[in-house]
Design a protein around this motif. Structure first.
Motif, PDB file in Angstrom:
ATOM      1  N   ALA A 226     -37.784  28.427  61.515  1.00  0.00           N
ATOM      2  CA  ALA A 226     -37.245  28.683  60.290  1.00  0.00           C
ATOM      3  C   ALA A 226     -35.750  29.266  60.203  1.00  0.00           C
ATOM      4  CB  ALA A 226     -38.030  29.891  59.060  1.00  0.00           C
ATOM      5  N   LEU A 227     -35.464  30.165  61.389  1.00  0.00           N
ATOM      6  CA  LEU A 227     -34.267  30.890  61.669  1.00  0.00           C
ATOM      7  C   LEU A 227     -33.374  29.512  62.057  1.00  0.00           C
ATOM      8  CD1 LEU A 227     -32.197  33.132  61.775  1.00  0.00           C
ATOM      9  CD2 LEU A 227     -33.228  33.780  63.868  1.00  0.00           C
ATOM     10  N   GLY A 228     -33.667  28.963  63.056  1.00  0.00           N
ATOM     11  CA  GLY A 228     -33.032  27.820  63.479  1.00  0.00           C
ATOM     12  C   GLY A 228     -32.403  26.799  62.446  1.00  0.00           C
ATOM     13  N   ASP A 229     -33.572  26.345  61.827  1.00  0.00           N
ATOM     14  CA  ASP A 229     -33.344  25.406  60.811  1.00  0.00           C
ATOM     15  C   ASP A 229     -32.185  25.888  59.790  1.00  0.00           C
ATOM     16  OD1 ASP A 229     -35.023  23.429  61.945  1.00  0.00           O
ATOM     17  OD2 ASP A 229     -36.677  24.202  60.425  1.00  0.00           O
ATOM     18  N   THR A 230     -32.191  27.204  59.267  1.00  0.00           N
ATOM     19  CA  THR A 230     -31.481  27.434  58.369  1.00  0.00           C
ATOM     20  C   THR A 230     -30.042  27.959  58.840  1.00  0.00           C
ATOM     21  OG1 THR A 230     -33.298  28.818  57.463  1.00  0.00           O
ATOM     22  CG2 THR A 230     -31.172  29.555  56.422  1.00  0.00           C
ATOM     23  N   ALA A 231     -30.164  28.185  60.296  1.00  0.00           N
ATOM     24  CA  ALA A 231     -28.702  28.531  60.864  1.00  0.00           C
ATOM     25  C   ALA A 231     -28.045  27.052  60.666  1.00  0.00           C
ATOM     26  CB  ALA A 231     -29.006  29.127  62.015  1.00  0.00           C
ATOM     27  N   ASP A 232     -28.719  26.065  61.177  1.00  0.00           N
ATOM     28  CA  ASP A 232     -27.962  24.953  61.239  1.00  0.00           C
ATOM     29  C   ASP A 232     -27.422  24.395  59.850  1.00  0.00           C
ATOM     30  OD1 ASP A 232     -28.430  24.465  63.725  1.00  0.00           O
ATOM     31  OD2 ASP A 232     -30.232  23.112  63.702  1.00  0.00           O
ATOM     32  N   LEU A 233     -28.122  24.880  58.495  1.00  0.00           N
ATOM     33  CA  LEU A 233     -27.785  24.508  57.492  1.00  0.00           C
ATOM     34  C   LEU A 233     -26.491  25.387  57.027  1.00  0.00           C
ATOM     35  CD1 LEU A 233     -31.114  24.344  55.531  1.00  0.00           C
ATOM     36  CD2 LEU A 233     -29.468  22.409  56.183  1.00  0.00           C
ATOM     37  N   LEU A 234     -26.491  26.700  57.638  1.00  0.00           N
ATOM     38  CA  LEU A 234     -25.203  27.486  57.300  1.00  0.00           C
ATOM     39  C   LEU A 234     -24.068  26.971  58.145  1.00  0.00           C
ATOM     40  CD1 LEU A 234     -27.195  30.760  56.981  1.00  0.00           C
ATOM     41  CD2 LEU A 234     -26.133  29.727  55.141  1.00  0.00           C
ATOM     42  N   GLY A 235     -24.202  25.983  58.862  1.00  0.00           N
ATOM     43  CA  GLY A 235     -23.203  25.569  60.041  1.00  0.00           C
ATOM     44  C   GLY A 235     -22.914  26.670  61.063  1.00  0.00           C
ATOM     45  N   MET A 236     -24.278  27.263  61.464  1.00  0.00           N
ATOM     46  CA  MET A 236     -23.968  28.346  62.710  1.00  0.00           C
ATOM     47  C   MET A 236     -24.549  27.731  64.024  1.00  0.00           C
ATOM     48  SD  MET A 236     -25.001  31.753  60.561  1.00  0.00           S
ATOM     49  CE  MET A 236     -24.295  32.931  61.572  1.00  0.00           C
ATOM     50  N   ASP A 237     -25.042  26.636  64.082  1.00  0.00           N
ATOM     51  CA  ASP A 237     -25.423  25.710  65.209  1.00  0.00           C
ATOM     52  C   ASP A 237     -26.285  26.550  66.270  1.00  0.00           C
ATOM     53  OD1 ASP A 237     -25.948  23.828  66.988  1.00  0.00           O
ATOM     54  OD2 ASP A 237     -23.800  23.699  67.579  1.00  0.00           O
ATOM     55  N   ALA A 238     -27.547  26.715  65.953  1.00  0.00           N
ATOM     56  CA  ALA A 238     -28.641  27.438  66.669  1.00  0.00           C
ATOM     57  C   ALA A 238     -28.645  27.150  68.113  1.00  0.00           C
ATOM     58  CB  ALA A 238     -29.965  27.517  66.169  1.00  0.00           C
ATOM     59  N   ALA A 239     -28.313  25.668  68.365  1.00  0.00           N
ATOM     60  CA  ALA A 239     -28.510  25.122  69.766  1.00  0.00           C
ATOM     61  C   ALA A 239     -27.461  25.348  70.682  1.00  0.00           C
ATOM     62  CB  ALA A 239     -28.642  23.735  69.519  1.00  0.00           C
ATOM     63  N   HIS A 240     -26.408  26.203  70.032  1.00  0.00           N
ATOM     64  CA  HIS A 240     -25.331  26.414  70.900  1.00  0.00           C
ATOM     65  C   HIS A 240     -24.889  28.006  70.908  1.00  0.00           C
ATOM     66  CE1 HIS A 240     -24.156  22.040  70.437  1.00  0.00           C
ATOM     67  NE2 HIS A 240     -23.269  22.414  71.538  1.00  0.00           N
ATOM     68  N   SER A 241     -26.021  28.836  70.442  1.00  0.00           N
ATOM     69  CA  SER A 241     -26.071  30.128  70.755  1.00  0.00           C
ATOM     70  C   SER A 241     -26.432  30.433  72.078  1.00  0.00           C
ATOM     71  CB  SER A 241     -27.113  30.897  69.827  1.00  0.00           C
ATOM     72  OG  SER A 241     -28.366  30.365  70.278  1.00  0.00           O
ATOM     73  N   THR A 242     -26.399  31.815  72.343  1.00  0.00           N
ATOM     74  CA  THR A 242     -26.669  32.250  73.829  1.00  0.00           C
ATOM     75  C   THR A 242     -28.093  32.252  74.132  1.00  0.00           C
ATOM     76  OG1 THR A 242     -26.463  34.696  72.757  1.00  0.00           O
ATOM     77  CG2 THR A 242     -24.521  33.802  73.913  1.00  0.00           C
ATOM     78  N   VAL A 243     -28.999  32.175  73.315  1.00  0.00           N
ATOM     79  CA  VAL A 243     -30.362  32.205  73.342  1.00  0.00           C
ATOM     80  C   VAL A 243     -30.901  31.175  74.176  1.00  0.00           C
ATOM     81  CG1 VAL A 243     -32.677  32.021  72.258  1.00  0.00           C
ATOM     82  CG2 VAL A 243     -30.823  33.176  71.135  1.00  0.00           C
ATOM     83  N   ARG A 244     -31.650  31.588  75.351  1.00  0.00           N
ATOM     84  CA  ARG A 244     -32.042  30.975  76.432  1.00  0.00           C
ATOM     85  C   ARG A 244     -33.752  30.717  76.261  1.00  0.00           C
ATOM     86  NH1 ARG A 244     -34.044  33.013  81.241  1.00  0.00           N
ATOM     87  NH2 ARG A 244     -33.511  35.356  81.469  1.00  0.00           N
ATOM     88  N   LEU A 245     -34.323  31.545  75.860  1.00  0.00           N
ATOM     89  CA  LEU A 245     -35.842  31.762  75.917  1.00  0.00           C
ATOM     90  C   LEU A 245     -36.142  32.143  74.544  1.00  0.00           C
ATOM     91  CD1 LEU A 245     -36.540  33.864  79.185  1.00  0.00           C
ATOM     92  CD2 LEU A 245     -36.590  31.231  79.039  1.00  0.00           C
ATOM     93  N   LEU A 246     -37.272  31.368  74.298  1.00  0.00           N
ATOM     94  CA  LEU A 246     -37.850  31.389  72.837  1.00  0.00           C
ATOM     95  C   LEU A 246     -39.497  32.047  73.221  1.00  0.00           C
ATOM     96  CD1 LEU A 246     -36.901  28.176  71.141  1.00  0.00           C
ATOM     97  CD2 LEU A 246     -35.734  30.518  70.902  1.00  0.00           C
ATOM     98  N   ILE A 247     -39.683  33.181  72.671  1.00  0.00           N
ATOM     99  CA  ILE A 247     -40.957  33.863  73.081  1.00  0.00           C
ATOM    100  C   ILE A 247     -41.979  33.887  71.718  1.00  0.00           C
ATOM    101  CG2 ILE A 247     -42.579  35.523  74.137  1.00  0.00           C
ATOM    102  CD1 ILE A 247     -40.270  36.146  75.907  1.00  0.00           C
ATOM    103  N   THR A 248     -42.950  33.136  71.478  1.00  0.00           N
ATOM    104  CA  THR A 248     -43.663  33.160  70.062  1.00  0.00           C
ATOM    105  C   THR A 248     -45.067  33.591  70.337  1.00  0.00           C
ATOM    106  OG1 THR A 248     -44.534  30.884  70.239  1.00  0.00           O
ATOM    107  CG2 THR A 248     -42.269  31.443  69.391  1.00  0.00           C
ATOM    108  N   GLY A 249     -45.712  34.257  69.144  1.00  0.00           N
ATOM    109  CA  GLY A 249     -47.010  34.513  69.286  1.00  0.00           C
ATOM    110  C   GLY A 249     -47.488  34.817  67.622  1.00  0.00           C
ATOM    111  N   GLY A 250     -48.778  34.936  67.633  1.00  0.00           N
ATOM    112  CA  GLY A 250     -49.270  35.126  66.248  1.00  0.00           C
ATOM    113  C   GLY A 250     -49.859  33.857  65.455  1.00  0.00           C
ATOM    114  N   GLU A 251     -49.068  32.832  65.958  1.00  0.00           N
ATOM    115  CA  GLU A 251     -49.248  31.493  65.368  1.00  0.00           C
ATOM    116  C   GLU A 251     -49.463  30.314  66.280  1.00  0.00           C
ATOM    117  OE1 GLU A 251     -46.664  32.338  61.390  1.00  0.00           O
ATOM    118  OE2 GLU A 251     -46.043  30.703  63.035  1.00  0.00           O
ATOM    119  N   ILE A 252     -49.679  29.198  66.044  1.00  0.00           N
ATOM    120  CA  ILE A 252     -49.587  28.030  67.166  1.00  0.00           C
ATOM    121  C   ILE A 252     -48.273  28.020  67.878  1.00  0.00           C
ATOM    122  CG2 ILE A 252     -49.895  25.655  67.297  1.00  0.00           C
ATOM    123  CD1 ILE A 252     -52.185  25.729  65.265  1.00  0.00           C
ATOM    124  N   GLY A 253     -48.240  27.863  68.982  1.00  0.00           N
ATOM    125  CA  GLY A 253     -46.974  27.821  69.712  1.00  0.00           C
ATOM    126  C   GLY A 253     -47.050  26.420  70.622  1.00  0.00           C
TER     127      GLY A 253
END
Length: 302
Positions: A226-253
């Motif tokens: 949701a954060l990635g999708d919303t960031a793109d809508l706001l023109g903040m382009d999540a794909a070009h952020s400094t984030v290199r790793l996504l670690i998820t838990g609590g739901e299907i990943g």
């Protein structure tokens, strides 16, 4: 006296060293320099079974001695002594325990119930369930749980987290307590800078990621997506952020669904990893670079 002064000065210097980032890196290094830890990571299948048998027998004895509830349940299945349970095949003789059983135990003997296997002064943390229709269920953390940080360190090392990473944790009142042990390991054992953000304000969250140049993003799959999708809508382009790793838990990943992981990775331009566990026992499994299923922690669980 001079010798005592020198020893005292040395001990003080060591304490200060441990508090520094370099010191925390030294603590972190134990996870891939400790020989016993490495042996467990590369155990052959027959050796894993041998370890399981040893721990299984030990756990049954401990549970019989320290949990009146489990002892009564086992006696109800015709088990008179803990020593009767010797082999892994004896698992089928053990009683099943449901959430209703655990909640009932806590209601009859609050707060922890007679199912609890540790003394109250050994409890270091408590979290509650969020089910409004039922009595609160308490999940405890003991001193021993805190000491077993390697269970949390293993999936983080597999994902590629290192001391110089900056970690942003997406949370809310429900998920913060679940991610808290993970955050403690990241801060204390790895030496990472950990920033916990609450709420659903995507713009503020992206500003935090940008200001601190975050390299690791932790949260549930839906939060990260949701954060990635919303960031793109706001023109903040999540794909070009400094984030290199996504670690998820609590739901299907990505470890459970390659499709979900693929979508997250495309949005963020980062590698996704899943950590699977539950409130009662902690981390059970995690994904790796292959991104094809989850690795069960077989040396600790059956």
């Amino acid at each position: 006296n001079k010798r005592k002064e020198l020893i005292g000065a040395y001990e003080t210097a060591v304490k200060l060293f441990v508090k520094t980032r370099l010191g925390r890196r030294a603590l972190r290094d134990k996870y891939w320099t400790d020989k016993d830890w490495h042996k467990r990571e590369y155990l052959a299948p027959k050796n894993i079974v041998g370890r399981q048998k040893k721990l299984f027998k030990k756990q049954i004895g401990y549970m019989w001695k320290h949990s009146p509830y489990m002892r009564i349940k086992m006696e109800g299945e015709g088990i008179i002594k803990a020593k009767e349970i010797k082999k892994l095949e004896d698992l089928e003789r053990l009683p099943f325990i449901s959430n209703a059983d655990l909640s009932g135990s806590q209601s009859e003997a609050p707060p922890y119930g007679d199912v609890c296997c540790v003394a109250s002064d050994e409890v270091t943390g408590v979290a509650t369930s969020d089910k409004a229709s039922a009595a609160p269920r308490y999940f405890i953390t003991s001193k021993r749980d805190v000491a077993n940080t390697y269970r949390l360190a293993r999936p983080l090392i597999t994902a590629g987290v290192r001391a110089d990473d900056v970690v942003v944790v997406l949370g809310n009142s429900e998920s913060f307590w679940a991610f808290k042990p993970l955050c403690e390991v990241l801060k204390v054992d790895f030496g990472c800078l950990v920033i916990m953000v609450d709420g659903t304000d995507a713009k503020k969250h992206m500003e935090v990621i940008t200001h601190f140049k975050a390299t690791v993003l932790v949260g549930t799959s839906s939060q990260v997506q949701a954060l990635g999708d919303t960031a793109d809508l706001l023109g903040m382009d999540a794909a070009h952020s400094t984030v290199r790793l996504l670690i998820t838990g609590g739901e299907i990943g990505i470890g459970s669904s390659e499709e979900i992981g693929k979508v997250m990775q495309e949005v963020w331009g980062a590698k996704a990893f899943e950590i699977y566990g539950c409130a009662d026992v902690g981390i059970l499994a995690w994904s790796c670079d292959a991104q094809h299923g989850l690795h069960l922690m077989e040396d600790d669980y059956i």
